[in-house]
Scaffold this active site. Structure first.
Site: not given
Ligand code: MV4
Length: 447
Positions: A290, A288, A274
Site C-alpha cells: 500500500r 507493505n 521493510e
C-alpha cells in the site's frame, strides 16, 4: 486514464489523493462517515457520499457501502489510501469483480505478501536476505528444536500478524513454552490465523524500508530508503531519508537487490519492503502493498509524486522512466503530529481554535485541519505530517527546528513539543539511533 476516482479513506491521506487526482484532471468522489461530513477533502471533492455512522467498522471498513458509492457515482477506480481496507485482498477482489479498478497491487499479490511465512519464502526465492527462521510451528517441542537450530534469542511471530502484535521473544528453552503459547493465543484472538513461526531475534536493529514503483509491463524502479527506526509501540514518530546509517555502496546494493526481486515476483503498483538493518546487513522483515504514511519524504528527495504514479500504473500506463532517471537530492525528515498528550500519549481530540501551518522553502504540511475544525474521537490520532527537506541533513534539521517553532495548533495538545525535544537529542543529531532508542529515551525522561 480514469475519469473519476473514489477515495476510500479519510484525513490527510484522503486530501493527498484528492490533490493528485485534481492535478491529473480526474474527478473525485469522497466517501465519508457522519463524523467526517465537514472534512476538507469532502468539501473539495467533486462528489461526496456519506457511507455510514462514525464507527470505522460501519463506514470506512464497510466494503459494500464503498462499492455501492462507486457504482452509484460511476467511479472507474478506487484508491484505498493506507490502513482501513488498503491491504484487504477480499476488498480488492470485490472491487475488480464489479468492473472497478483497484489502485494498488493485484489481490493475489496482496495475499502472498500479507502472510509473513509466504512473504519470507517469496522474498528468499527472489534473492532477498532474510533472518534465519523456521517453518510453521506446530508444538512446543518443535519450537525448542528450531530455536536451538537457529540459536537464541529467537522471536515467535504470527504469520497473519503485523505491527508487532503477538510477537514473543525467548532467550532459552524455558522461555519458549510461554512465548509459543502466548503467541498462538494472541494470534488466534487478533488475526485470521493462529499460525506462528520463529526467526532469529535481532537485538538492536534499525528499521529501513525501500520504496518501489512497478508498472504492468515489467518496469520497476526503487525510490531509495526511509529510516523508520524512531518509533514507540510500533507507531512511527519520525522518519527520514536517506538513512544516516547507510553509505552509498549499501544503498545501491539493497536498491538493486530489491529492484530485481520485485521484477522476479511480478509485483505491480507502489510497494515498500521493510528490512531490519544490523551490523551492516539487511534482513527482509515484511512487505507493505500500500501507500505508506511516510511517502512524502521520498517525494521530497526524488521529486516523484507517488500517488500520481499509483494512479497511472493502475490505469495501465507505463512508468515512462528507468532507474537511471531517478535522482536523489538532499535530505528529508517527517514528523507525525498527533492529537495526543506529548508525555502520556493519551489521545486528546477536540476543537482546533487556532491553526497556523509553517511554510517556506522545503516545508510541507499534509493535513486536513483548519481553524474551527473539531477532531473526532473515532479515528487514529495523527492530524498532520510535517515534512521538511534541505540540501544536507544539518540544513534539514535547522529548517525542521524552525518549522516546529512556527507551527500553531491551539485548542488541544499535540506531540509538537515531543518532536522539538527529540530533534535536539545528541543521538538523534548524530543519527546514532536504533528501534529501541525512543522508548529508552522516554523511559529515562518520564521515569
Ligand atoms: C523483528 C525484530 C527483531 N528481530 N524480527 C516489529 C513489528 C514487525 N514489523 C516486526 N517487528 C520486529 N521484528 C526479528 N527477527 C524486531 C521487531 C521490532 C520492530 C521492528 C521495526 C520497528 C520497530 C520495532 C519495534 C519492536 C520490535
Amino acid at each position: 486514464m480514469f475519469e473519476k476516482v473514489l477515495i476510500a479513506n479519510r484525513g490527510e491521506v484522503a486530501l493527498r489523493i484528492h490533490r493528485a487526482c485534481r492535478e491529473m484532471g480526474i474527478k473525485t468522489v469522497a466517501v465519508h462517515s457522519e463524523a467526517d461530513a465537514t472534512a476538507m477533502h469532502v468539501r473539495l471533492a467533486d462528489e461526496a457520499v456519506c457511507i455510514g455512522p462514525s464507527r470505522s467498522s460501519e463506514s470506512y471498513l464497510n466494503k459494500s457501502a464503498i462499492i455501492s458509492a462507486a457504482l452509484i457515482t460511476g467511479a472507474d477506480a478506487i484508491h484505498p489510501g493506507f490502513g482501513f481496507l488498503s491491504e484487504d485482498a477480499d476488498f480488492a477482489e470485490m472491487v475488480e469483480e464489479h468492473g472497478i479498478a483497484f489502485i494498488g497491487p493485484k489481490s493475489e499479490q496482496m495475499r502472498l505478501m500479507g502472510d509473513k511465512i509466504t512473504a519470507r519464502k517469496v522474498a528468499e526465492e527472489a534473492g532477498l536476505p532474510v533472518t534465519p527462521g523456521s517453518p510453521q510451528l506446530e508444538s512446543i517441542e518443535q519450537a525448542i528444536e528450531w530455536a536451538n537450530r537457529i540459536g537464541y534469542p529467537v522471536i515467535i511471530k504470527a504469520t497473519a500478524g503485523g505491527g508487532g502484535k503477538g510477537m514473543k521473544i525467548a532467550f532459552n528453552d524455558e522461555e519458549i513454552k510461554e512465548a509459543y503459547t502466548l503467541a498462538r493465543a494472541e494470534a488466534k484472538a487478533s488475526f485470521t490465523s493462529d499460525v506462528v513461526y520463529m526467526e532469529k531475534y535481532l537485538q538492536n536493529p534499525r528499521h529501513i524500508e525501500i520504496q518501489v514503483l512497478a508498472d504492468s509491463y515489467g518496469n520497476v524502479v526503487h525510490l531509495g530508503e526511509r529510516d523508520c527506526s524512531i518509533q514507540r509501540n510500533n507507531q512511527k514518530v519520525i522518519e527520514e531519508t536517506p538513512s544516516p546509517a547507510l553509505n552509498l555502496q549499501q544503498r545501491t546494493e539493497i536498491g538493486n537487490i530489491v529492484q530485481q526481486a520485485i521484477t522476479k515476483i511480478g509485483y505491480t503498483s507502489a510497494g515498500t519492503l521493510e528490512f531490519l538493518f544490523e551490523d551492516g546487513r539487511f534482513y527482509f522483515m515484511e512487505m507493505n502493498t500500500r501507500l505508506q504514511v511516510e511517502h512524502p519524504i521520498t517525494e521530497a528527495v526524488t521529486g516523484i509524486d507517488i500517488v500520481r504514479e499509483q494512479i497511472r500504473i493502475a490505469s495501465g500506463a507505463t512508468l515512462g522512466y528507468t532507474q537511471d532517471d531517478i535522482t536523489f537530492n538532499g535530505h528529508a525528515i517527517e514528523c507525525r503530529i498527533n492529537a495526543e498528550n506529548p508525555v502520556t500519549f493519551a489521545p486528546c481530540p477536540g476543537k482546533i481554535t487556532e491553526w497556523h501551518a509553517p511554510g517556506g522553502l522545503g516545508v510541507r504540511v499534509d493535513s486536513e485541519i483548519y481553524s474551527g475544525y473539531s477532531i473526532p474521537p473515532y479515528y487514529d490520532s495523527m492530524i498532520a505530517k510535517l515534512i521538511v527537506s534541505g540540501k544536507t541533513r544539518n540544513a534539514c534539521l535547522m529548517r525542521l527546528r524552525r518549522a516546529l517553532e512556527e507551527f500553531v495548533i491551539d485548542g488541544l495538545q499535540t506531540t509538537i513539543p515531543l518532536h522539538q525535544s527529540l530533534i535536539s537529542q545528541a543521538e538523534f543529531i548524530d543519527g546514532q539511533y536504533n528501534i529501541h532508542w525512543l522508548e529508552k529515551f522516554l523511559e529515562k525522561q518520564n521515569g
